[in-house]
Every structure is written in C-alpha cells, then in structure tokens.
Design an enzyme around this catalytic site. Structure first.
Site, PDB file in Angstrom:
ATOM      1  N   ASP A  30       0.843  -1.197   0.000  1.00 26.21           N
ATOM      2  CA  ASP A  30       0.000   0.000   0.000  1.00 26.21           C
ATOM      3  C   ASP A  30       0.879   1.249   0.000  1.00 26.21           C
ATOM      4  OD1 ASP A  30      -1.900  -1.878   0.277  1.00 26.21           O
ATOM      5  OD2 ASP A  30      -2.773  -1.085   2.143  1.00 26.21           O
ATOM      6  N   ARG A  31       1.994   1.139   0.738  1.00 27.90           N
ATOM      7  CA  ARG A  31       2.889   2.304   0.833  1.00 27.90           C
ATOM      8  C   ARG A  31       3.453   2.703  -0.511  1.00 27.90           C
ATOM      9  NH1 ARG A  31       7.210   2.577   5.610  1.00 27.90           N
ATOM     10  NH2 ARG A  31       8.150   4.243   4.398  1.00 27.90           N
ATOM     11  N   GLU A  32       3.876   1.671  -1.234  1.00 30.93           N
ATOM     12  CA  GLU A  32       4.454   1.923  -2.551  1.00 30.93           C
ATOM     13  C   GLU A  32       3.384   2.541  -3.471  1.00 30.93           C
ATOM     14  OE1 GLU A  32       7.273   2.057  -3.569  1.00 30.93           O
ATOM     15  OE2 GLU A  32       7.211   1.864  -5.761  1.00 30.93           O
ATOM     16  N   SER A  79     -36.290  -1.969 -16.828  1.00 33.25           N
ATOM     17  CA  SER A  79     -36.244  -2.719 -15.576  1.00 33.25           C
ATOM     18  C   SER A  79     -36.546  -4.179 -15.900  1.00 33.25           C
ATOM     19  CB  SER A  79     -37.232  -2.142 -14.580  1.00 33.25           C
ATOM     20  OG  SER A  79     -38.515  -2.257 -15.120  1.00 33.25           O
ATOM     21  N   LEU A  80     -36.651  -4.982 -14.876  1.00 32.57           N
ATOM     22  CA  LEU A  80     -36.891  -6.408 -15.091  1.00 32.57           C
ATOM     23  C   LEU A  80     -38.237  -6.787 -14.504  1.00 32.57           C
ATOM     24  CD1 LEU A  80     -33.523  -8.034 -13.979  1.00 32.57           C
ATOM     25  CD2 LEU A  80     -34.462  -7.965 -16.275  1.00 32.57           C
ATOM     26  N   GLU A 108     -27.608 -15.125 -12.604  1.00 30.75           N
ATOM     27  CA  GLU A 108     -26.709 -14.194 -11.902  1.00 30.75           C
ATOM     28  C   GLU A 108     -27.337 -13.765 -10.589  1.00 30.75           C
ATOM     29  OE1 GLU A 108     -26.357 -10.872 -14.520  1.00 30.75           O
ATOM     30  OE2 GLU A 108     -25.511 -12.063 -16.153  1.00 30.75           O
ATOM     31  N   LYS A 110     -28.753 -10.983  -8.136  1.00 37.53           N
ATOM     32  CA  LYS A 110     -29.342  -9.650  -8.295  1.00 37.53           C
ATOM     33  C   LYS A 110     -28.765  -8.771  -7.188  1.00 37.53           C
ATOM     34  CE  LYS A 110     -33.911  -7.462  -8.720  1.00 37.53           C
ATOM     35  NZ  LYS A 110     -33.403  -6.164  -8.516  1.00 37.53           N
ATOM     36  N   ASP A 112     -28.140  -5.649  -4.870  1.00 41.04           N
ATOM     37  CA  ASP A 112     -29.102  -4.686  -4.331  1.00 41.04           C
ATOM     38  C   ASP A 112     -28.421  -3.336  -4.133  1.00 41.04           C
ATOM     39  OD1 ASP A 112     -31.458  -3.754  -3.470  1.00 41.04           O
ATOM     40  OD2 ASP A 112     -31.432  -4.763  -1.529  1.00 41.04           O
ATOM     41  N   ARG A 131     -29.969   5.586 -13.590  1.00 43.75           N
ATOM     42  CA  ARG A 131     -31.073   5.115 -14.410  1.00 43.75           C
ATOM     43  C   ARG A 131     -32.119   6.212 -14.650  1.00 43.75           C
ATOM     44  NH1 ARG A 131     -35.983   2.594 -13.660  1.00 43.75           N
ATOM     45  NH2 ARG A 131     -36.507   1.157 -15.334  1.00 43.75           N
ATOM     46  N   GLU A 168     -24.437  -2.422 -11.337  1.00 46.19           N
ATOM     47  CA  GLU A 168     -25.011  -1.946 -10.087  1.00 46.19           C
ATOM     48  C   GLU A 168     -23.911  -1.376  -9.210  1.00 46.19           C
ATOM     49  OE1 GLU A 168     -28.180  -2.540 -10.328  1.00 46.19           O
ATOM     50  OE2 GLU A 168     -29.026  -2.397  -8.312  1.00 46.19           O
ATOM     51  N   TYR A 220     -23.050  -6.036 -15.398  1.00 48.71           N
ATOM     52  CA  TYR A 220     -23.755  -7.245 -15.827  1.00 48.71           C
ATOM     53  C   TYR A 220     -24.411  -7.151 -17.201  1.00 48.71           C
ATOM     54  CZ  TYR A 220     -27.257  -4.481 -13.279  1.00 48.71           C
ATOM     55  OH  TYR A 220     -28.043  -3.472 -12.798  1.00 48.71           O
ATOM     56  N   LYS A 283     -31.307 -14.892 -17.350  1.00 45.17           N
ATOM     57  CA  LYS A 283     -31.308 -14.261 -18.677  1.00 45.17           C
ATOM     58  C   LYS A 283     -31.083 -15.311 -19.760  1.00 45.17           C
ATOM     59  CE  LYS A 283     -28.985 -10.247 -16.716  1.00 45.17           C
ATOM     60  NZ  LYS A 283     -27.737  -9.499 -16.538  1.00 45.17           N
ATOM     61  N   LYS A 307     -37.081 -12.936  -6.880  1.00 41.40           N
ATOM     62  CA  LYS A 307     -36.681 -12.218  -5.664  1.00 41.40           C
ATOM     63  C   LYS A 307     -36.750 -13.134  -4.449  1.00 41.40           C
ATOM     64  CE  LYS A 307     -37.787  -7.764  -5.786  1.00 41.40           C
ATOM     65  NZ  LYS A 307     -37.190  -6.475  -5.532  1.00 41.40           N
ATOM     66  N   CYS A 401     -49.610   6.107  30.742  1.00 43.74           N
ATOM     67  CA  CYS A 401     -48.353   6.573  30.157  1.00 43.74           C
ATOM     68  C   CYS A 401     -47.180   6.133  31.043  1.00 43.74           C
ATOM     69  CB  CYS A 401     -48.379   8.097  30.031  1.00 43.74           C
ATOM     70  SG  CYS A 401     -46.798   8.750  29.471  1.00 43.74           S
ATOM     71  N   CYS A 404     -45.731   9.732  32.551  1.00 43.23           N
ATOM     72  CA  CYS A 404     -46.466  10.654  33.431  1.00 43.23           C
ATOM     73  C   CYS A 404     -47.684  10.006  34.067  1.00 43.23           C
ATOM     74  CB  CYS A 404     -46.859  11.911  32.653  1.00 43.23           C
ATOM     75  SG  CYS A 404     -48.123  11.585  31.422  1.00 43.23           S
ATOM     76  N   CYS A 419     -50.755   9.259  24.774  1.00 49.40           N
ATOM     77  CA  CYS A 419     -50.815   9.919  26.067  1.00 49.40           C
ATOM     78  C   CYS A 419     -51.342  11.324  25.786  1.00 49.40           C
ATOM     79  CB  CYS A 419     -49.433   9.991  26.706  1.00 49.40           C
ATOM     80  SG  CYS A 419     -49.394  11.168  28.065  1.00 49.40           S
ATOM     81  N   CYS A 425     -46.287  16.168  29.793  1.00 44.48           N
ATOM     82  CA  CYS A 425     -45.571  14.888  29.698  1.00 44.48           C
ATOM     83  C   CYS A 425     -44.200  15.183  29.065  1.00 44.48           C
ATOM     84  CB  CYS A 425     -46.379  13.910  28.857  1.00 44.48           C
ATOM     85  SG  CYS A 425     -45.609  12.314  28.646  1.00 44.48           S
TER      86      CYS A 425
HETATM   87  S1  IVH Z   1     -30.061  -7.011 -15.939  1.00 44.90           S
HETATM   88  C1  IVH Z   1     -32.704  -5.050 -19.262  1.00 44.90           C
HETATM   89  N1  IVH Z   1     -28.702  -8.167 -14.026  1.00 44.90           N
HETATM   90  O1  IVH Z   1     -32.209  -4.959 -10.986  1.00 44.90           O
HETATM   91  C2  IVH Z   1     -32.409  -5.561 -17.915  1.00 44.90           C
HETATM   92  N2  IVH Z   1     -30.067  -6.303 -13.447  1.00 44.90           N
HETATM   93  O2  IVH Z   1     -35.109  -5.004 -11.144  1.00 44.90           O
HETATM   94  C3  IVH Z   1     -31.134  -5.074 -17.400  1.00 44.90           C
HETATM   95  N3  IVH Z   1     -29.942  -5.660 -11.088  1.00 44.90           N
HETATM   96  O3  IVH Z   1     -32.514  -2.142 -13.039  1.00 44.90           O
HETATM   97  C4  IVH Z   1     -30.892  -5.478 -16.003  1.00 44.90           C
HETATM   98  N4  IVH Z   1     -28.503  -7.200 -10.472  1.00 44.90           N
HETATM   99  O4  IVH Z   1     -30.532  -2.262 -11.428  1.00 44.90           O
HETATM  100  C5  IVH Z   1     -29.568  -7.187 -14.335  1.00 44.90           C
HETATM  101  N5  IVH Z   1     -27.402  -9.272 -12.450  1.00 44.90           N
HETATM  102  C6  IVH Z   1     -28.265  -8.299 -12.762  1.00 44.90           C
HETATM  103  C7  IVH Z   1     -28.738  -7.385 -11.799  1.00 44.90           C
HETATM  104  C8  IVH Z   1     -29.657  -6.394 -12.185  1.00 44.90           C
HETATM  105  C9  IVH Z   1     -29.225  -6.165 -10.073  1.00 44.90           C
HETATM  106  C10 IVH Z   1     -30.885  -4.514 -10.964  1.00 44.90           C
HETATM  107  C11 IVH Z   1     -30.784  -3.486 -12.054  1.00 44.90           C
HETATM  108  C12 IVH Z   1     -32.148  -3.436 -12.692  1.00 44.90           C
HETATM  109  C13 IVH Z   1     -33.001  -3.988 -11.588  1.00 44.90           C
HETATM  110  C14 IVH Z   1     -34.271  -4.602 -12.163  1.00 44.90           C
END
Ligand code: IVH
Length: 699
Positions: A30-32, A79-80, A108, A110, A112, A131, A168, A220, A283, A307, A401, A404, A419, A425
C-alpha cells in the site's frame, strides 16, 4: 519527458489499482502505491497542461460541487419483470422454451444497489449516468470516477470504440456499517439500508466524500450497436478481460433443475456474502434468441428476476419498552437477544402497536422471527410457538403513560395509543422542541437533543416560543455551554426567522402533518391565518389532506395554548406567509380557470400553480367570470352542466399546457419549461420510455 513520466505513473497505478481492488491480488505494498499516487499528484499539479479527467488521481475526488446534468440514455435502461414465486418463474421459462429451441440461460445474482450506465469511448470512461426514469438519468461521472473497481481506462485492445456497460453500484456491508457508525457519532440520522446508502452517496455534491464511502460496482450488461458477441456470457468474459469487475457467481444453466439449484444455493449462501443481494436474475444467453423474444413496454421478455423472501433471523424477545413520541404516540419496542441479520447485528425491533402484538400473540421470552423492511429498525413478523414455555403469559398492554402515568387514549381509526397529557408529559414537551429545532424543520444549529434537555431542566424553555426569549447570558451559565456557543445558539435561533413558511408549518409538529403535507398546505393556503381559519371542508381541498389530517389541524389550532405560542412566534418574526410567486410569463393574463376532476400528468395543485405562474387566475366556482373549465377524469357533473349552460370552454390538461407553450413562444418571451413540482421543487421528468424497434438490437 515529464509527460512520459506522468503517463507511465498513470499506467502503473491503473494496473495496481485493478490488481488490488478487482483481482484482490496486490503485487505491491500500500505504501508503494500511495507513494506513486503522491508523485503523480505532484507532477499533475505542477503541469496542469497534462491534466486528464481519467487520471488515477481522480479516484481521490474533490470538493468542487458539481451539478448533475440530465443526460439521455443512448439505449433506454429498462427494468426487469420480477416474481417471488418459483411456479411463476417456471411458467416464464416454459414460455421461452415454446419460442426458442433449447435455450441456454445465465443465472446471476441480483445485486441490491443502484443501477448505473457507463459509457466508454476509445477505452476511456466518458460518462456515468444513473437510471433516472429509464430514458434520462443524471450524469454522475465525477463521483463514479472515485469508485476503485471501475476502470477509468480499459485494458487490452479488443473493446468496441464506443459502448455502454451497465451494472449496479452498491455499498458493501463493511462500508455501510462504518458509515452509519460515523453518522451515529455525529448525531446524524442513520441510513436505512445499503441500497439507500449507495444511491444517496452517488448524489453527493463532493466527490471527495464519495471517495471515502467505499462504494463498489459490478457490471452485468453490455449495450452498443453491432457488438461482436454471440452470447451474453461471452460478452461478460470479454468485459472482465478489459478490467471490469464481473461477478464470479454467474452460471450457465440449461434446465429448470439447474436454475432451481442455483436459486436454492444462493437463497442460503447469500447470507455469507459481504454485500446485499435481493434475488437472482435469469437471462437468455444467446443474443439472437434475445432478439426473437423482444421486449414489453418496460422490460425484456428474455430475462426475469426471482426475488428472495426477506432474510429472517430467530431470536429471543427479552423485554419490551414503551416509548412516548412527541405527539404522545406510544410505540412498543422489543429488546432482543442480539442476532445477525442481513449483515448487521440487531438488538431492537419495533412492535408497532397493541393490535400487532395481540395479533401475533407476542410474549416476553418468546423466540421471535425478525425481518428488515425498508426502515432502519427491523420488525417482528412471527413467533416460534413450538419454543414457547408452558408458563408464558399473554402480554398485558399498558393502560397508563409510562412517563407521566396519565391514562392512555385511542383515537378513532388510529391503531396507536396516545398519552393525551401534551402540556406536561416530558418526552412530548422535549420531543416537540427537538422536532422544531431539527434540520428539516427550523434547522437551528447548536440545539441538539442534549442542549434542549439542558434548557428544559433549567427551566429556560417549556415550549417552542420560549426559545425566542433566550438570552446568551442565560445560556452561558449552563454547564457545557461556553459564551461563544451561547451566542451562536441565540444567533441561530434568530436566523430561524428566515425559514420558509412551509417548514414553519412542519416545525409546529401538528399530528400527521409531515414535511410533504406541510408543503401542500403552504402552497394551497399561502398564509398561516388562512390555514388557521380554514374549515374542515376547506382543509380537505388541499392535496394529501384527508379527514384524519384535517381533524388534527383543527384540534391543534383549537387549543388555546397553541394559539398563544403562535402569537409569540409571530412577534418573534417567524414567517407565516409563503413567498410571493414569481411570474414565469403573462401568457394567461386576464384569463380565469376552474379546475375539476382527476388528472394524469399533474396534480390539481400543480395545475393551479402553473396557471398562476403564467398570470392566470384560479376560481373555485363556475360562473360567468370563468373563461375555461380544465376538465380531468370524473369532472364534477354540476360544474360541467353549469359550464355548458354558460358556454364556457372545456379544455383538457394537455390543452392548458399547450396554451401556455403557444402563447409563450408566439410572443417570444419565455419558452415553457417543466413547472417545478410544488413539493420537490424540481422539474419533473415525465419522459416515457420509448419502445422503439431499436431496442431489439440493444444487447
Ligand atoms: S439485468 C434489461 N442483471 O435490478 C435488464 N439487473 O429489477 C437489465 N440488477 O434495473 C438489467 N442485479 O438495477 C440485471 N445481475 C443483474 C442485476 C440487475 C441487479 C438490478 C438493475 C435493474 C433492476 C431490475
């Protein structure tokens, strides 16, 4: 010569950064590393002509505040679809199997956190965008450059000239715990979960702060025109070779059984991961098959998120405390045998109210299930009855309470006990003053919980109006407060006279009147007198105000003590009127409008604001003085009838907006800009996500 040296240092630092942060396999100390970084910083400072926004020194960030420009996504960020049910997931897979032959899937984790889209041109990071609404996001490039796992310059030479990569940004538990510990020490509100913490950090004004917060990023998804890959899997492997952090946990799966196994494995094993996950994303691997499957309006048909159910922990309920809030509301809080849950140790949980306790038959000594919701404090969701001892007794809810001893009351339609002893109070008196001084209310610095308690104990304040009578010499005599801080406090109290009316309304601490309701009330009634004089019927006309809130407002102002406090606040110079409106144009000057019905793009109050800010007048009743009836869905039938009879023109929300826009552009004065949302103050983005043919060839 110098330029060469700078370039060499940049190359070396990028290389070792990747070794350390992405591969977890450092080659130098880390020092280097720090020494080389300092050398580069010095050289760059001495030679600004060689500056480069993607230099490794950008990782440190700076204090220069940046506006977050709104940018359009070249490809919409979708979104998914998601499901909590394995049966639904199986149906989804079967549907795909009907359309394409023997599809292969990639499973994969997901992650968070918060979604990000990175754009690279000729191997250099040129933009990072959130997004947003999917079509437009915020440009957060400067902040993103500080995230060590994101390459600023790519490795290898086979990356496309221009492409986007999506992933993400998340905050690992270790960074999250550290951050909340620091916030607790500084008396700042805690962040509810790593996802909020990541999203909030990304929007920090100072990138130097972002650099300290320990964010991480996993990618991803690749997006670009004519990407030279056949499969998603292949594109991820390539992206890894260019220096991106790609999850090690993705797997190829061919059968339902393999997918189920992946899910079952991670539903358990995710508890050992150092970051939060909330499911699995499945996917279709082959890009041609993805194109065949296509998209719905919002999400691809070739991917879905399964989920996980919220993580639970089982632990013993040791005892229950009853807390009294500033409005007198009683909240039962469980003290638990400390237990690890979703990355953090949990010692307390909320029990909400008596009904909840009775419903779950929660008893002291029980083994209880604890879950984290969106809030900071976890909740108890169930009892393990098999572990209950024979001697256990149902819990007797308190009737008086705990502070009081006043008998508690229940208000109609309210699940909490209260209360009613508002004036005497202690936690209620203190809570009201602390709320009044808090950051989102009057923001009086130097008057934290402890100082307010001190003032109260010494008989200097009993209510919020007393604050304005405080003198520095009285404060300076108290323990822990010197002359300087006493003077500062008195000055800060005086300065609170500048705080806008909406926040004053919030600061009063009227039951159920939160920040948002206070803003709506202020923008609807404009003055404190108008709020105080409003009848129940008039109160519920304001946005967000229902019977319950109206009742609480009436109660508050009916109280003689409150009225006296308000008179004293007025004398102290507190603001009791909303700012005069700044006219955006006079395009509606001389025209009168009545608004009726429900609208889609704007609220009624927003439309009224719009009319007024362009010089028009709002009337509440249809009469011969009215020029237009702006009619939404379910427009009042009486209004409609009268308007038709009087020959008043009926217009829609869209027509109103285009009236403003046309008048504005024809007199060339002001072009229409999105009207600020009365609550957020921000222009609202309402751009729909376009479903274009392009989407099919995105990935
Ligand atoms: S694929 C067209 N892969 O989940 C779809 N999304 O609920 C592109 N997320 O907006 C998304 N892990 O922010 C994909 N392995 C993963 C993910 C992922 C987390 C999030 C992402 C997306 C949201 C959808």
């Amino acid at each position: 010569m110098i330029h060469k040296k700078i370039e060499e240092l940049r190359r070396l630092l990028n290389y070792h950064n990747h070794k350390y942060y992405v591969e977890n396999d450092p080659e130098i100390s880390d020092r280097e590393f720090d020494r080389m970084m300092r050398e580069l910083q010095d050289l760059e400072e001495a030679h600004p002509e060689f500056a480069d926004p993607n230099s490794p020194t950008a990782r440190v960030g700076s204090d220069i505040t940046s506006e977050f420009r709104s940018v359009e996504h070249r490809f919409p960020m979708l979104s998914l679809g998601n499901t909590y049910s394995l049966d639904e997931l199986h149906e989804f897979i079967h549907r795909i199997e009907k359309e394409v032959d023997a599809p292969e899937f990639v499973c994969e984790l997901k992650f968070d956190g918060t979604a990000i889209s990175l754009t690279y041109r000729n191997g250099e990071l040129i933009q990072a965008a959130t997004r947003g609404d999917g079509a437009r996001g915020d440009d957060v490039t400067t902040n993103v450059r500080t995230i060590r796992t994101i390459p600023l310059r790519l490795q290898g030479d086979d990356y496309p000239d221009l492409f986007e990569i999506r992933g993400e940004i998340f905050m690992p538990y270790a960074s999250f715990d550290r951050l909340n510990m620091e916030r607790a020490e500084n008396g700042e509100p805690l962040l509810a979960n790593p996802r909020n913490a990541a999203a909030g950090t990304l929007k920090q004004q100072s990138s130097a702060v972002v650099a300290q917060r320990g964010l991480d990023c996993t990618l991803y998804q690749l997006a670009g025109e004519n990407l030279p890959f056949k499969t998603h899997w292949e594109s991820l492997q390539k992206a890894r070779s260019w220096g991106f952090k790609i999850s090690e946990h993705a797997r190829n799966c061919r059968t339902l059984e393999e997918i189920d196994q992946f899910i079952a494995y991670w539903d358990e094993s995710r508890k050992q991961l150092p970051f939060a996950t909330d499911g699995v994303v499945i996917k279709v691997n082959d890009f041609t098959e993805q194109r065949i499957l296509g998209f719905t309006a919002k999400a691809p048909k070739w991917a879905v998120a399964y989920k996980f159910k919220a993580e639970q922990a089982l632990t013993r309920l040791e005892s229950i405390d009853f807390q009294v809030g500033r409005t007198g509301a009683i909240t039962p809080v469980a003290n638990l045998d400390p237990v690890l849950l979703a990355g953090t140790t949990v010692k307390r949980a909320t029990l909400h109210n008596a009904e909840q306790i009775a419903l779950l038959d929660i008893r002291v000594g029980d083994m209880v299930y604890v879950e984290k919701g969106g809030e900071i404090i976890p909740k108890i969701t169930g009892v393990d009855l098999s572990a209950r001892s024979a001697e256990s007794q149902p819990l007797q809810y308190i009737t008086h309470c705990p502070v009081c001893d006043t008998p508690l009351v229940r208000y109609e339609g309210e699940s909490k006990h209260y209360c009613p002893n508002q004036s005497h109070c202690r936690p209620q008196i203190l809570g009201r003053i602390i709320h009044y001084t808090s950051r989102k209310a009057m923001n009086i610095e130097g008057l934290g919980d402890e100082t307010v308690e001190l003032l109260f104990e010494n008989g200097l304040v009993r209510n919020i109006a007393d604050l304005y009578d405080l003198r520095a010499d009285q404060l300076a005599r108290l323990p822990r407060l010197g002359e300087r801080s006493a003077e500062n406090i008195v000055r800060n109290i005086r300065q609170s006279a500048e705080v806008p009316f909406a926040r004053v309304l919030f600061a009063l601490g009227i039951r159920f009147v939160g920040e948002t309701t206070a803003k709506y009330l202020a923008s609807h009634f404009r003055t404190l007198d108008a709020v105080m004089q409003a009848s129940r019927e008039e109160l519920v006309e304001a946005e967000e105000v229902g019977e319950k809130i109206a009742e609480a407002i009436l109660d508050y102002f009916a109280d003689e003590e409150n009225r006296q406090i308000i008179e004293r606040l007025r004398k102290a110079g507190i603001r009791t009127e909303a700012d005069a409106k700044v006219l955006q144009s006079e395009s509606l000057a001389g025209k009168s409008f009545v608004i009726s019905g429900k609208f889609t793009a704007h609220s009624r109050d927003e439309l009224k604001e719009m009319i007024e800010s362009h010089g028009g007048k709002n009337l509440s009743a249809v009469s011969a003085n009215v020029d237009f009836l702006v009619a939404g869905d379910k427009v009042g039938p009486a209004k409609l009838q009268k308007a038709t009879k009087l020959g008043i023109r009926l217009i829609s929300e869209e027509e109103l907006i285009s009236m403003i826009a046309q008048a504005d552009s024809s007199d060339n004065r002001i072009t229409i800009s999105p009207t600020p949302h009365p609550v957020s103050g921000k222009a609202e983005e309402k751009t729909p996500i376009n479903e274009t043919a392009e989407q099919g060839s995105l990935f």
